[in-house]
Design an enzyme around this catalytic site. Structure first.
Site, PDB file in Angstrom:
ATOM      1  N   ASP A   1       5.222 111.703 -59.849  1.00  0.00           N
ATOM      2  CA  ASP A   1       6.281 112.734 -60.258  1.00  0.00           C
ATOM      3  C   ASP A   1       7.102 112.858 -59.195  1.00  0.00           C
ATOM      4  OD1 ASP A   1       3.769 113.946 -59.024  1.00  0.00           O
ATOM      5  OD2 ASP A   1       4.838 115.550 -59.151  1.00  0.00           O
TER       6      ASP A   1
ATOM      7  N   GLU B   1       2.003 116.736 -58.335  1.00  0.00           N
ATOM      8  CA  GLU B   1       2.065 117.273 -57.253  1.00  0.00           C
ATOM      9  C   GLU B   1       3.218 118.388 -56.813  1.00  0.00           C
ATOM     10  OE1 GLU B   1       2.772 117.401 -52.971  1.00  0.00           O
ATOM     11  OE2 GLU B   1       4.002 116.761 -54.509  1.00  0.00           O
TER      12      GLU B   1
END
Length: 565
Positions: free
Chosen positions: A149, A216
């Site tokens: 991400d 994250e």
């Protein structure tokens, strides 16, 4: 006369020796010191000579470079942004999270050789755990990490980008785009290094696990990879973990350094909430809840936050190495740092030097940032609810409770001054001031993480890891340069916080030429020099070879055969 002079010389010699001893150990001002900087020798795998031509191709071949750029560009072109208000459960919005299916399809199509040698396990739909099975199940697996991400690109900032943030623009030197520095270059580089090893016929003795989360950047609460790995292998079952982070190739006081993170600061979010009766703004009290909150904000920002310079913080060793190797550090600063363990005055001077002179206070103290404040709903209505959000990054020498109570200590006198009740919420509600009709204040700890366990730096795991950095950057990238590798502290937090049970050896490190802040990660015009990416591939190629040659110091038997593919 001779005996008298001899006695004087003997007495003088004793005084000099005593002075040297106490000068060294109590800060008396000598200029010669016993070395404290952790010494790191260059480490290269025993098989280096047979792999040298591959490393040379990775670092210098134009065709390899261009192929690598193309792979990175495709990774950037698949948007994998995440947001703070994303659904907590993937099941609540499969369509939204399906962008990670597209990203995994890209990985599969781009790295077929890798996929043919590993087993992929999808955890919580989009967490990717790849097992590259080793031949010796008595060796603890190596765990390599990155995340899929990225932070979002604000529509309002698009005009400030020199190139489309999702095009993967390459100018011949740098590659531009959202997520390239944090951290799609690390993820793609791990695949590339593995495929280059496979092409040579390398088959690992030690199992290698690749673990890639997908949230994250929004605290990682959906990341179940670590729990899944622990279920398969058990606690303390991993040789070492390597994830993003650290500072590579920075220059501090004239010293060329690489500073992988061997710990991370703790983390806490607090909300300070004031609730008051409200009313019509034509008949206001002397101070509205917004005014009270303003006074609390001033009190919080004026807090005297203590600094620390102790071996409990990996940054201690970083600055000891600076002091020992710097050609330009002042004699006073050098003395203060190197005497700081033995002399209070020197320790105070060292903290001041790092905090004030170097503007690096975040490594020697907890930090706090007042990030969000809101309250009130209408111009002619008194505000009934005001909320402040504070983010604190916790020094290794402090705890969640210490930093939270420090903020409580700033809030309490203001609450008392204005007749507010006060409650502190950490482990349950603690009543500080009795409820009052004038209103109530709540100091609420809403998320927390204690400082990370510190990775050892006096063992073979560190020697191989740090020594590989030295070999890649001193012998392969820039021959004859001197690089000091020292442990450091991560000011942010990574997905490694989920992996503490698996190993004591966690390294937060991303090879490259620039610290992340200079690559504008999370910001407008994020980029990396492509040379940095090639360094990253070379590092992981060598590191895997070296770890595969190492023997474990404790016995381990892998239960991998129990895993159902």
């Amino acid at each position: 006369m001779f005996r008298e002079n001899g006695a004087r010389y003997l007495a003088l010699g004793l005084l000099v020796a005593i002075g040297l001893y106490f000068g060294l150990y109590t800060g008396g001002g000598v200029t010669r010191y016993e070395s404290q900087c952790p010494s790191t020798k260059t480490h290269r795998p025993a098989a280096f000579e047979s792999h040298k031509h591959v490393l040379d191709r990775i670092l210098h071949d134009p065709d390899f470079r261009n192929e690598s750029v193309t792979k990175l560009q495709k990774a950037i072109q698949i948007r994998t942004e995440v947001h703070d208000d994303d659904t907590e459960l993937v099941e609540d919005d499969f369509e939204y999270w399906s962008k990670f299916d597209k990203f995994e399809e890209y990985l599969n199509s781009t790295f077929p050789l890798f996929y043919s040698h590993v087993t992929l396990h999808k955890v919580n739909y989009h967490g990717l755990v790849y097992i590259w099975q080793g031949s010796n199940q008595n060796l603890k697996p190596l765990l390599l990490m990155a995340h899929q991400d990225t932070v979002p690109v604000s529509e309002d900032s698009l005009s400030q980008w020199e190139h489309d943030p999702f095009a993967g623009y390459y100018d011949g030197t740098n590659l531009h785009g959202r997520g390239i520095a944090d951290c799609k270059d690390q993820l793609v580089g791990l695949f590339e290094s593995a495929e280059e090893l496979i092409k040579t016929g390398f088959a690992p003795k030690r199992t290698i696990i690749y673990s890639f989360g997908f949230d994250e950047e929004v605290m990682g609460n959906r990341n179940k990879n670590a729990k899944w790995i622990e279920q398969q292998y058990g606690a303390d079952s991993i040789y070492a973990v390597v994830d993003e982070g650290g500072v590579n190739l920075d220059t501090i006081e004239g010293v060329k350094m690489s500073v992988p993170g061997t710990a991370e600061k703790g983390y806490v979010d607090l909300k300070v909430i004031i609730e008051t009766p409200g009313g019509h703004s034509s008949i206001p009290p002397p101070h509205t809840s917004i005014g009270m909150m303003g006074e609390m904000i001033v009190a919080i920002e004026n807090l005297d936050i203590p600094t620390y310079f102790t071996p409990a913080n990996p940054a201690y060793w970083e600055y000891v190495c600076v002091a020992e190797h710097s050609p330009q550090i002042t004699p006073k600063a050098k003395k203060s740092i190197l005497n700081s363990r033995f002399d209070k005055a020197s320790n105070k001077d060292a903290r001041k030097y790092i905090d004030i002179d170097l503007h690096k206070g975040f490594v020697v103290k907890s930090t706090q940032a007042l990030d969000i404040v809101f309250g009130g709903v209408k111009a002619n209505a008194l505000p009934e609810y005001v909320e402040l959000t504070i983010n604190v990054r916790i020094a290794m020498e402090e705890t969640v409770e210490i930093v939270s109570r420090r903020i409580l200590g700033a809030v309490e006198p203001v609450a008392e001054k204005y007749g507010l009740g006060l409650t502190f919420r950490l482990n349950g509600d603690e009543k500080i001031l009795d409820p009052k009709s004038q209103g109530h204040c709540l100091v609420n700890v809403v998320s927390l993480l204690e400082p990370a366990p510190v990775t050892p730096i006096n063992d073979e795991e560190w020697d191989i890891f740090a020594g590989t950095i030295k070999h890649v950057y001193e012998d392969l990238v820039a021959p004859n340069q001197t690089l000091v590798v020292a442990p450091g502290i991560g000011s942010g937090n990574t997905d490694t916080k989920w992996y503490w049970n698996l190993t004591r050896h966690i390294y937060r490190y991303r090879p490259g030429q620039l610290p992340g802040v200079y690559s504008k990660e999370h910001g407008v015009n994020e980029f990396i020099p492509v040379d940095s990416h090639l360094h990253l591939i070379a590092f992981f190629y060598e590191y895997i070879l070296s770890v595969d040659e190492a023997e474990d110091t404790t016995e381990f038997s892998s239960p991998l055969f129990q895993i159902e593919n």
